[in-house]
Design an enzyme around this catalytic site. Structure first.
Site, PDB file in Angstrom:
ATOM      1  N   GLY A   1       0.803  -1.217   0.000  1.00  0.00           N
ATOM      2  CA  GLY A   1       0.000   0.000   0.000  1.00  0.00           C
ATOM      3  C   GLY A   1       0.834   1.264   0.000  1.00  0.00           C
ATOM      4  O   GLY A   1       0.491   2.255  -0.654  1.00  0.00           O
ATOM      5  N   CYS A   2       1.931   1.233   0.720  1.00  0.00           N
ATOM      6  CA  CYS A   2       2.805   2.412   0.805  1.00  0.00           C
ATOM      7  C   CYS A   2       3.460   2.694  -0.545  1.00  0.00           C
ATOM      8  O   CYS A   2       3.597   3.853  -0.947  1.00  0.00           O
ATOM      9  CB  CYS A   2       3.844   2.213   1.899  1.00  0.00           C
ATOM     10  SG  CYS A   2       3.077   1.923   3.509  1.00  0.00           S
ATOM     11  N   THR A   3       3.849   1.650  -1.235  1.00  0.00           N
ATOM     12  CA  THR A   3       4.435   1.814  -2.564  1.00  0.00           C
ATOM     13  C   THR A   3       3.410   2.402  -3.528  1.00  0.00           C
ATOM     14  O   THR A   3       3.713   3.334  -4.275  1.00  0.00           O
ATOM     15  CB  THR A   3       4.982   0.465  -3.081  1.00  0.00           C
ATOM     16  OG1 THR A   3       5.990   0.001  -2.179  1.00  0.00           O
ATOM     17  CG2 THR A   3       5.549   0.595  -4.482  1.00  0.00           C
TER      18      THR A   3
END
Length: 172
Positions: free
Chosen positions: A64-66
């Site tokens: 999700g962060c990517t």
């Protein structure tokens, strides 16, 4: 037995006192000083007169962060048009966030708070995981928190930030 309960109560009080209260809309934003993936140090106090967005994320190089940070790069033109200073941030080390930024070809600074001082000041730390929550803070030109998005959609994060800045009247 009484000593054991007394010690436990003291520990609970000490831990409660060390946890910062969560920042709310309308509060003065806590000042920050964090190193960016571009090697520069960023301070909220030096951004006065500009709207500021800090999009906290849990951990570099995770799914999700990517997606979220990549969306900030891919839709950077939309964000730049707002005139706001915008950052993603985590409690990862500056070295890890620098590698993360390079892997994404990020054209904006990813901020690092490995000591969790700023994250605690904003109340963004997830106590069970020790990482930042995926929350985005919108700070106006006077340093007041105008909005906190706690339901960030990673795939459209940048477009959502630009729309929220527009809705709040925080664009140029």
């Amino acid at each position: 037995m009484r000593k054991l309960f007394g010690a436990a109560a003291a520990l609970v009080l000490a831990l409660s006192a060390s946890v910062q209260a969560e920042v709310k809309v309308g509060d003065k934003a806590p000042d920050f000083e964090m190193k960016g993936s571009d090697g520069k140090t960023y301070k909220l106090s030096e951004l006065k007169g500009k709207a500021v967005v800090i999009a906290w994320y849990p951990k570099a190089f995770t799914g999700g962060c990517t997606i979220e940070c990549k969306n900030f790069r891919e839709k950077g033109d939309v964000l730049k048009k707002t005139g706001a200073a915008y950052f993603t941030a985590s409690v990862d080390t500056p070295e890890l966030n620098e590698k993360f930024a390079k892997s994404l070809n990020a054209d904006y600074p990813i901020l690092s708070d490995p000591e969790k001082k700023v994250a605690n000041a904003y109340g963004v730390i997830n106590p069970q995981r020790g990482m930042a929550q995926r929350w985005t803070y919108y700070i106006d030109k006077e340093g007041v928190v105008r909005e906190i998005d706690k339901k960030v959609k990673t795939a459209t994060a940048a477009e959502d930030v630009a729309a929220t800045l527009e809705k709040l009247g925080l664009t140029k």
